[in-house]
Design an enzyme around this catalytic site. Sequence first.
Site, mmCIF file in Angstrom:
data_model
loop_
_atom_site.group_PDB
_atom_site.id
_atom_site.type_symbol
_atom_site.label_atom_id
_atom_site.label_comp_id
_atom_site.label_asym_id
_atom_site.label_seq_id
_atom_site.Cartn_x
_atom_site.Cartn_y
_atom_site.Cartn_z
ATOM 1 N N HIS A 165 -3.209 -17.072 12.536
ATOM 2 C CA HIS A 165 -2.784 -15.778 11.990
ATOM 3 C C HIS A 165 -3.891 -15.271 11.063
ATOM 4 O O HIS A 165 -4.411 -16.039 10.244
ATOM 5 C CB HIS A 165 -1.474 -15.952 11.215
ATOM 6 N N GLU A 224 -11.968 -17.291 11.519
ATOM 7 C CA GLU A 224 -11.033 -17.875 12.503
ATOM 8 C C GLU A 224 -11.778 -18.763 13.492
ATOM 9 O O GLU A 224 -11.283 -19.816 13.896
ATOM 10 C CB GLU A 224 -10.310 -16.762 13.272
HETATM 11 C C1 GRF Z 1 -6.974 -12.968 16.127
HETATM 12 O O1 GRF Z 1 -7.266 -12.156 15.039
HETATM 13 C C2 GRF Z 1 -5.776 -13.833 15.828
HETATM 14 O O2 GRF Z 1 -5.695 -14.189 14.482
HETATM 15 C C3 GRF Z 1 -4.635 -12.935 16.192
HETATM 16 O O3 GRF Z 1 -5.076 -12.243 17.339
HETATM 17 C C4 GRF Z 1 -6.500 -12.178 17.344
HETATM 18 C C5 GRF Z 1 -6.975 -12.756 18.639
HETATM 19 O O4 GRF Z 1 -8.303 -12.465 18.928
HETATM 20 N N1 GRF Z 1 -3.420 -13.704 16.352
HETATM 21 P P1 GRF Z 1 -9.007 -13.186 20.156
HETATM 22 O O5 GRF Z 1 -8.239 -12.819 21.442
HETATM 23 O O6 GRF Z 1 -9.015 -14.655 19.920
HETATM 24 O O7 GRF Z 1 -10.399 -12.595 20.196
#
Ligand code: GRF
Length: 205
Positions: free
Chosen positions: A110, A180
């Site tokens: 998240h 992330e």
């Molecule tokens: C990310 O920001 C994640 O935190 C959210 O959706 C986005 C996914 O991006 N749940 P990706 O498809 O991994 O580029």
Amino acid sequence: MLKIAVFGSGAGSNFRAILTAIQQGTIPDARISLVLSNNSGAGILGIARANALPAIHLSQKQFPDEQSFTDAVLSTLRDHDVNFIALAGYMKRVPPPVVAAYRGRIVNIHPALLPRFGGAGMYGIHVHEAVLASGASASGATVHYVDELYDHGQVVMQRTVPVLPGDTPETLASRVLAVEHELYPAAIRRIAENDRTAQEYIHRP
Ligand code: GRF
């Protein structure tokens, strides 16, 4: 060994980060068993196909009711011997019987510091808009276990980024997304290591 199904709806940049870490040997105790998307055109399926991994389009819309969709998801996971699920930008609710079958074996990422800025409606750019509107001086990303409530399960790992003067939801989103891509592989590595340690303990003569 974590045999991972990654569920996603979009670009798949988090999936790519996890896959790269596995390919580079950073997560020795994990492999990708399949990628599942509700969206046939999702980038995440393209990445899986380009890497010769099973890429499966499964959507509620293909089925007459929720039960038959749920059954199809569960049998797909079983057919590929999946023992762990990583949600990476999956925009649909995971059917509760799937959550129950994989309890403690399903995580999500998240783009904020839970428990703040989570829950219904808190997805995509809305999260970053809410963080900026609150005046918070920091945001970040959270990997957490999935239960029946949105963004609710136990936290595995978090990482913080600053909110900078002049930030827009988009600039904050891209700063968080970069983090992330480090956090998700690190969290999966930690879970895989814990799994291995537990197995060694159980099997010790
Ligand atoms: C990310 O920001 C994640 O935190 C959210 O959706 C986005 C996914 O991006 N749940 P990706 O498809 O991994 O580029």
